[in-house]
Motif scaffolding. Structure first.
Motif, PDB file in Angstrom:
ATOM      1  N   VAL A 175       0.703  -1.262  -0.086  1.00 13.38           N
ATOM      2  CA  VAL A 175      -0.079  -0.164   0.107  1.00 13.38           C
ATOM      3  C   VAL A 175       0.854   1.223   0.187  1.00 13.38           C
ATOM      4  CG1 VAL A 175      -1.815   1.274   1.286  1.00 13.38           C
ATOM      5  CG2 VAL A 175      -1.676  -1.410   1.136  1.00 13.38           C
TER       6      VAL A 175
ATOM      7  N   SER B 100       3.590   6.210  -5.023  1.00 15.91           N
ATOM      8  CA  SER B 100       3.699   6.806  -6.362  1.00 15.91           C
ATOM      9  C   SER B 100       2.508   7.565  -6.696  1.00 15.91           C
ATOM     10  CB  SER B 100       3.846   5.561  -7.383  1.00 15.91           C
ATOM     11  OG  SER B 100       2.772   4.636  -7.032  1.00 15.91           O
ATOM     12  N   GLY B 101       1.471   7.166  -6.068  1.00 12.62           N
ATOM     13  CA  GLY B 101       0.215   7.872  -6.265  1.00 12.62           C
ATOM     14  C   GLY B 101       0.127   9.235  -5.890  1.00 12.62           C
TER      15      GLY B 101
ATOM     16  N   PRO C  17       1.114  12.230  -9.194  1.00 10.53           N
ATOM     17  CA  PRO C  17       0.395  12.895 -10.014  1.00 10.53           C
ATOM     18  C   PRO C  17      -0.553  13.757  -9.433  1.00 10.53           C
ATOM     19  CG  PRO C  17       0.508  10.657 -10.613  1.00 10.53           C
ATOM     20  CD  PRO C  17       1.292  10.747  -9.353  1.00 10.53           C
ATOM     21  N   PRO C  18      -1.400  13.653  -8.478  1.00  8.32           N
ATOM     22  CA  PRO C  18      -2.412  14.497  -7.964  1.00  8.32           C
ATOM     23  C   PRO C  18      -1.670  15.700  -7.401  1.00  8.32           C
ATOM     24  CG  PRO C  18      -2.239  12.597  -6.232  1.00  8.32           C
ATOM     25  CD  PRO C  18      -1.496  12.302  -7.636  1.00  8.32           C
ATOM     26  N   LEU C  19      -0.701  15.683  -6.785  1.00 10.81           N
ATOM     27  CA  LEU C  19      -0.171  16.826  -6.200  1.00 10.81           C
ATOM     28  C   LEU C  19       0.922  17.687  -7.461  1.00 10.81           C
ATOM     29  CD1 LEU C  19       1.095  15.436  -3.030  1.00 10.81           C
ATOM     30  CD2 LEU C  19      -0.655  16.832  -3.317  1.00 10.81           C
ATOM     31  N   CYS C  20       0.965  16.921  -8.610  1.00 10.53           N
ATOM     32  CA  CYS C  20       1.799  17.753  -9.516  1.00 10.53           C
ATOM     33  C   CYS C  20       0.764  18.424 -10.628  1.00 10.53           C
ATOM     34  CB  CYS C  20       2.463  16.821 -10.172  1.00 10.53           C
ATOM     35  SG  CYS C  20       4.297  17.299 -10.938  1.00 10.53           S
TER      36      CYS C  20
ATOM     37  N   VAL D 147       1.864   2.131  -3.525  1.00 10.92           N
ATOM     38  CA  VAL D 147       0.841   2.808  -4.216  1.00 10.92           C
ATOM     39  C   VAL D 147       0.780   4.078  -3.934  1.00 10.92           C
ATOM     40  CG1 VAL D 147      -1.375   2.679  -4.910  1.00 10.92           C
ATOM     41  CG2 VAL D 147      -0.286   0.471  -5.044  1.00 10.92           C
TER      42      VAL D 147
END
Lengths: 493, 353
Positions: free
Chosen positions: A478, A484-485, A488-491, A481
């Motif tokens: 977990v 790495s996850g 993207p959302p913060l970028c 994930v």
């Protein structure tokens, strides 16, 4: 221990008190047998016994005694030995007066504490100066020995019958054939068909075991003794001199597994073992403050040991180990992208981050979350820890700072660093991010704009890491994930 | 010795929740009913976002043309050959012809791209004098030591602007010509060369030194141009508002790039007939090939690109979101299978007890 007094009429008396085994040999008169049986009965009932004897000194005898003592006290060499010899000479030919018995009641919740510690996987040994019968009775009272515990004796009585070697061999056969590698603690006392062993050892027997021999066989005795001890659930060492208590602690400290030792005591005779153990705890009690003064921690009552170890000790260990691992992790995460950047700047030592970020990263950006974590974190609530002592086994043998855990954190740091660096690299490569077409991938002295966005992403990920660790507790898939996850959302900001 | 529970000694610590480790704490206990929906929702959200980003990126048009002129690509090869021995002869010009098969939605942005050019090299990137570029008269004639060897010129005159960044100013110039259909004459497409630098750079960071008798050239008297420049800095452009240190091309160049392959904005195409975009047809870029890149095996390209809400064409973010979203959903499915399989086992164990 003696005292010389002069009565009002001018007569000089020497009064001596001590354990029965040391008084009876010096006594020439008195109702020895009666008193002896009385003392034994008292001991079996768990009372602490002492014998008192006296003798009358004439003026010349007193003068001789004074001289002897004076000579011994000012001796420049072997003062201790000379004093001991002087005392030996003075304290003899005594007349037995009687015996005393003191009921030393167990402190409240002592039994509860000892049981909790045993469930937590802590081996509990009792080191006392009392007689064997007294000490055994006390151990039964505080539930160190249970009703079905088979007691093995390594006492002077037994050694008189057989040689030390034979006794040790016999004991080890009895104990070790049951174990394999299963000891009672592993099953936390739940299995009823496992035989429970308790060892009782004497001060004299211990000195025989520890005595260095020419043929080097004493080290075998020590190893054998330690093997036996390891397979016993509880060990009682009685008739221990203070120095012998320290000796035993030292023996355990340097045994094969190098366990961490904790010594707790309340009297001046416990000071040496408190000083010797890794953690020394003094109980401030009826016997004065000598032990507390020499200890690492002082507690008012024995029962406080339970919360101290099971709750506070557990908390502090988890906090410190997470702090250490986190520090390495965040610095790996910070510097590895810097290293990777060198491949893209012609190895010219161009820094990836602005100087301000380099300086403030460890000081202000990533310091507060882990500081608060390491002060306040309660991974399990206090009442659960108190209710279930076996949770303490989670941190046994330095579990959170082992190589495996460290390598996990380092690998995570490297992985996160790769994601940060290459994520930012591919997002910003060759593109504009503004709506008027102006290029964002620029820097002046240090790379600034290119990496500010990923830097803030990176900071958020680092600080969220604590949060994540808290929730997911090393659930590696977990974490993978989520790490790495989080890019993207913060970028997409 | 008495141990009174009520008397408060001077050394006794505070009995507050903070100091006695009694602060309330909470930890979420994740069960399948929380984790599974979370993973699925997150996965769907990421996939949605990823698809949006990916399609937006795909809809952005971007055209690149390499005009370095190495012998295999064919364009501008004559200038390239001259470059092999050093700088090409001044005003070597060549033309780059291409055709647009369909309408290129505007506003169109015109970039030049260099590759293998390490503007992020540390010695290179510190080689400039910000005080001089801010127009302080005192700093104009005292360039800092970081600028060496582009600090003082051949005659001992201070170089303005000093440093390696300024010295390596990109000096190719382009013009875009459109062939009016059908096979008509080539018409120049107006290129808007304003507003290509950051506003803060143009108005705050870079300022010309104060004019002397109304003349910029006099303001720069006593200084020399960087060795590789054909003209001094006050003659960078005929437009008096765009010359000197505030020349937009110069400012864009001075904002050093972070990676060895970079683009810099050259112009926008948004005026006149081409404000809506570039119609299909044949085009030609006339290049004044001045900048020598063969020495470090670099390449020069011109890039036409349209812009959207997410900037230029970059499918990476979309792909990254799609990958992570699918991983989330995959992990969610695996956990769901595990949960269903072992849920019955757990129930059995519970019912046994």
């Amino acid at each position: 221990m003696s005292v010389i007094v002069k009565s009002a009429t001018g007569e000089i008396y020497l009064f001596c008190k001590g354990a029965d085994s040391s008084i009876f040999p010096r006594v020439i008169e008195g109702k020895v047998d009666q008193i002896r049986s009385r003392v034994e009965r008292n001991a079996v009932e768990g009372l602490r016994t002492l014998c008192v004897a006296y003798k009358r000194l004439t003026q010349e005898e007193y003068g001789g005694v004074c001289q002897l003592l004076q000579a011994a006290k000012v001796a420049l060499q072997d003062r201790e030995k000379k004093l001991a010899e002087a005392y030996e000479q003075i304290e003899k030919d005594l007349i037995l007066l009687g015996a005393t018995a003191v009921e030393d009641r167990l402190q409240e919740k002592a039994a509860d504490t000892i049981e909790a510690l045993q469930k937590a996987g802590v081996k509990v040994w009792v080191l006392t100066g009392d007689k064997m019968e007294t000490a055994a009775a006390t151990c039964y009272a505080c539930r160190l020995f249970r009703r079905d515990t088979q007691l093995l004796e390594l006492t002077t009585k037994k050694i008189e019958e057989q040689t030390l070697h034979d006794v040790l061999l016999e004991l080890s056969k009895t104990v070790l054939h049951y174990s394999g590698s299963l000891t009672r603690d592993n099953l936390s006392g739940l299995s009823t068909d496992m035989q429970d062993y308790g060892l009782i050892i004497d001060g004299a027997a211990l000195s025989l075991i520890m005595k260095p021999r020419e043929d080097g066989s004493s080290s075998n005795y020590r190893e054998l003794f330690l093997d036996i001890c390891r397979s016993c659930s509880a060990v009682l060492c009685c008739r221990m001199a203070p120095l012998q208590k320290a000796q035993i602690v030292k023996l355990i400290k340097f045994s094969k597994e190098h366990p961490i030792t904790l010594a707790i005591g309340d009297g001046a005779n416990d000071v040496s073992m408190i000083l010797e153990a890794h953690v020394g705890i003094g109980v401030i009690g009826k016997e004065g403050r000598q032990a507390a003064r020499n200890s690492d921690y002082a507690v008012p009552k024995f029962k406080h040991l339970k919360k101290m170890l099971l709750v506070h000790g557990h908390f502090y260990y988890v906090r410190i180990s997470e702090l250490v691992q986190y520090f390495f992790y965040k610095n790996v995460c910070f510097i590895f992208p810097q290293f990777l950047y060198q491949f893209f700047c012609g190895f010219s030592q161009q820094t990836l981050y602005d100087t301000a970020y380099l300086t403030l990263y460890n000081i202000s950006f990533t310091s507060l979350p882990i500081l608060l974590y390491s002060l306040m974190e309660q991974h399990v609530s206090i009442d659960v820890l108190k209710r279930d002592p076996s949770l303490y086994r989670d941190i046994a043998k330095n579990a959170l700072l082992r190589w495996r855990v460290f390598i996990y954190w380092t690998f995570l740091g490297v992985f996160d660093a790769l994601v940060f660096f290459f994520g930012a690299y591919f997002v910003f490569e060759n593109t504009t991010v503004t709506s008027n077409g102006q290029i964002m991938t620029t820097n002046t002295h240090m790379v600034r704009r290119l990496w500010v966005c990923p830097f803030s992403v990176f900071l958020e990920c680092i600080t969220n890491k604590i949060f994540l660790e808290n929730i997911f507790r090393c659930d590696s898939s977990v974490c993978f994930v989520s790490s790495s996850g989080s890019l993207p959302p913060l970028c997409s900001l | 010795m008495t141990w009174s529970a009520t008397a408060r000694g001077a050394q006794q610590p505070d009995n507050t929740a903070f100091t006695q480790q009694r602060l309330p704490a909470w930890q979420p206990l994740l069960s399948a009913s929380i984790a599974l929906p979370l993973f699925f929702c997150a996965g769907l959200a990421f996939i949605g976002l990823g698809l949006g980003l990916y399609y937006t990126s795909n809809s952005i048009k971007e055209l690149e043309y390499d005009y370095t002129g190495s012998l295999d690509t064919g364009n501008c090869s004559a200038c390239a050959e001259a470059d092999q021995d050093g700088a090409p002869p001044p005003n070597c010009s060549c033309a780059l012809n291409f055709s647009l098969p369909e309408f290129f939605q505007g506003p169109v942005y015109f970039y030049y791209e260099l590759s293998n050019f390490y503007q992020n090299n540390r010695r290179y990137s510190v080689s400039c004098d910000n005080a001089q570029l801010s127009g302080f008269p005192s700093a104009l004639r005292q360039p800092v030591n970081d600028c060496a060897p582009y600090q003082y010129g051949a005659a001992g005159l201070p170089i303005a602007p000093c440093g390696a960044i300024a010295n390596s100013l990109f000096n190719d110039s382009f013009s875009l010509w459109h062939e009016l259909p059908p096979s008509g004459p080539y018409v120049e497409v107006p290129l808007d060369r304003t507003g290509i630098a950051w506003w803060t750079d143009n108005h705050v960071k870079f300022r010309n030194p104060p004019l002397v008798n109304g003349s910029l050239a006099l303001a720069f008297s006593g200084t020399a141009a960087p060795p590789s420049w054909p003209r001094p800095v006050y003659e960078l452009s005929p437009d008096p508002n765009n010359t000197g240190f505030v020349n937009q091309d110069f400012v864009v160049w001075m904002r050093t790039a972070a990676l060895p392959t970079f683009r810099k904005l050259y112009a926008r195409i948004r005026q006149g007939n081409y404000s809506a975009g570039l119609p299909r047809g044949n085009y030609s870029v006339h290049v004044t090939y001045n900048y020598p890149v063969r020495a470090f095996h670099g390449r020069k390209l011109v890039v036409f690109s349209s812009i959207s809400w997410m900037g230029g064409k970059n499918p990476f973010l979309g792909i990254a979101y799609l990958v992570v979203g699918s991983l989330c959903i995959l992990t969610g499915f695996v956990m769901l299978v595990v949960y269903i399989r072992y849920q019955d086992q757990d129930d059995e164990d519970d019912s046994d007890d």
